[in-house]
Scaffold this motif. Structure first.
Motif, mmCIF file in Angstrom:
data_model
loop_
_atom_site.group_PDB
_atom_site.id
_atom_site.type_symbol
_atom_site.label_atom_id
_atom_site.label_comp_id
_atom_site.label_asym_id
_atom_site.label_seq_id
_atom_site.Cartn_x
_atom_site.Cartn_y
_atom_site.Cartn_z
ATOM 1 N N UNK A 59 0.905 -1.178 -0.063
ATOM 2 C CA UNK A 59 -0.046 -0.171 -0.106
ATOM 3 C C UNK A 59 0.691 1.251 0.096
ATOM 4 N N UNK A 60 2.125 1.260 0.563
ATOM 5 C CA UNK A 60 2.848 2.409 0.975
ATOM 6 C C UNK A 60 3.567 2.785 -0.288
ATOM 7 N N UNK A 61 3.699 1.832 -1.000
ATOM 8 C CA UNK A 61 4.571 1.945 -2.215
ATOM 9 C C UNK A 61 3.928 3.005 -3.232
ATOM 10 N N UNK A 62 2.750 3.120 -3.111
ATOM 11 C CA UNK A 62 1.815 3.872 -4.215
ATOM 12 C C UNK A 62 2.636 5.310 -3.842
ATOM 13 N N UNK A 133 -9.377 -5.565 14.493
ATOM 14 C CA UNK A 133 -8.206 -5.930 14.837
ATOM 15 C C UNK A 133 -6.928 -5.702 14.002
ATOM 16 N N UNK A 134 -7.129 -4.512 13.372
ATOM 17 C CA UNK A 134 -5.801 -4.073 12.519
ATOM 18 C C UNK A 134 -6.026 -3.265 11.282
ATOM 19 N N UNK A 135 -5.157 -3.048 10.429
ATOM 20 C CA UNK A 135 -5.520 -2.257 9.604
ATOM 21 C C UNK A 135 -6.184 -2.964 8.364
ATOM 22 N N UNK A 136 -7.539 -2.152 7.775
ATOM 23 C CA UNK A 136 -8.272 -3.006 6.794
ATOM 24 C C UNK A 136 -8.177 -1.942 5.559
ATOM 25 N N UNK A 296 -8.879 3.195 0.523
ATOM 26 C CA UNK A 296 -9.149 3.713 1.815
ATOM 27 C C UNK A 296 -8.635 2.667 2.857
ATOM 28 N N UNK A 297 -8.210 3.127 4.086
ATOM 29 C CA UNK A 297 -7.951 2.393 5.056
ATOM 30 C C UNK A 297 -8.663 2.677 6.174
#
Length: 300
Positions: A59-62, A133-136, A296-297
């Motif tokens: 995701x963060x590579x964008x 319970x996390x990042x979705x 979106x996260x």
């Protein structure tokens, strides 16, 4: 599935790399050539940033492509700023500019579609997010097929497909593993998004090995419920075999356990599918006031 993997790699990695590299290393005889290449590269990169499936490649590579684009713009401008705005173009230059104009128009239109998908004027149902319970990550979501293929099917308009990503922004260990436990979301608990009543359930279908699907039972194991003061039916689908914790007719409270995420039904990999349906048509959903779209996260 090989085609899907190649498609993701081409869109996320190869296309922006080729265009950004061409802008950086290009030898432009005029500012007009540079400007056309700049606009084509920018619109393509913005589209990839907004509409690419970044849970596959990180995701963060964008954000790296935006940095590379900014660097390419600066370095290419340093080489071009002393050039005239326009010259007498030869055949090769005209051909190159024509290709860039086509790219500019195509991805300009694609960006219009993407931007139009970010909001909706239709009345939405307010729900609490069913995962905790996390990042979705939203893989399918929005108001246009560019961002959400469900928009092509009236009963599932505004449906969301949601996966979980790890600290590297990846949804799984590997591009497309067969082991369900390699997917971050597999086995995560699902909770009722509202106070309401359970209308239907199914819980005995097997979890499938990717890329196997079951189009005859598209929902897989699922819970369908109505929320108090709402007429729409909320579908929570593709649950794990034997995990459904409620039964038809049960009254549930917001936050009550419904089951766990699985890979049953017409699904390509473990994920949560959720949509609201009223009179055979999909209805928008908002979580905490947010209309979620692809990329979106939700952090829980």
């Amino acid at each position: 599935m090989t085609f899907v993997i190649l498609q993701v790699l081409v869109i996320n990695l190869i296309l922006p790399a080729v265009f950004i590299y061409s802008l950086w290393r290009g030898s432009f005889e005029s500012k007009l050539e540079w400007l056309i290449q700049l606009l084509a590269t920018t619109l393509l990169t913005v589209w990839v940033f907004l509409a690419g499936r970044w849970d596959w490649t990180g995701y963060y590579m964008r954000y790296a492509w935006l940095v590379f684009l900014a660097a390419a713009i600066y370095l290419s401008w340093r080489k071009t700023r002393s050039r005239p705005f326009r010259i007498a173009f030869d055949h090769k230059q005209k051909w190159s500019m024509g290709v860039c104009v086509v790219v500019l128009l195509v991805f300009g239109l694609y960006n219009v579609f993407v931007i139009s998908s970010l909001t909706t004027q239709d009345d939405a149902i307010a729900l609490s997010f069913p995962l905790k319970s996390g990042t979705y990550y939203v893989g399918q979501g929005g108001n246009h097929v560019q961002m959400n293929y469900h928009q092509a099917y009236s009963p599932q308009e505004y449906a969301l497909d949601i996966v979980k990503i790890n600290t590297l922004g990846l949804r799984a260990h590997g591009l497309y593993p067969k082991d369900l436990h390699q997917y971050e979301i597999y086995g995560d608990r699902l909770f009722s998004p509202c106070d309401g009543e359970v209308l239907e359930t199914r819980g005995d279908l097997p979890d499938l090995t990717p890329p196997d699907t079951d189009p005859d039972q598209p929902e897989g194991n699922y819970v369908a419920l109505t929320c108090d003061d709402e007429e729409a039916v909320i579908y929570i689908c593709h649950m794990q075999q034997g995990s459904v914790a409620v039964a038809e007719g049960d009254v549930v409270r917001e936050g009550q356990l419904l089951g766990t995420v699985g890979n049953s039904g017409n699904t390509s990999e473990p994920h949560l599918h959720i949509h609201a349906e009223k009179d055979g048509e999909g209805v928008p959903i908002r979580f905490g006031g947010r209309f979620l779209v692809r990329n979106n996260l939700m952090r829980k």
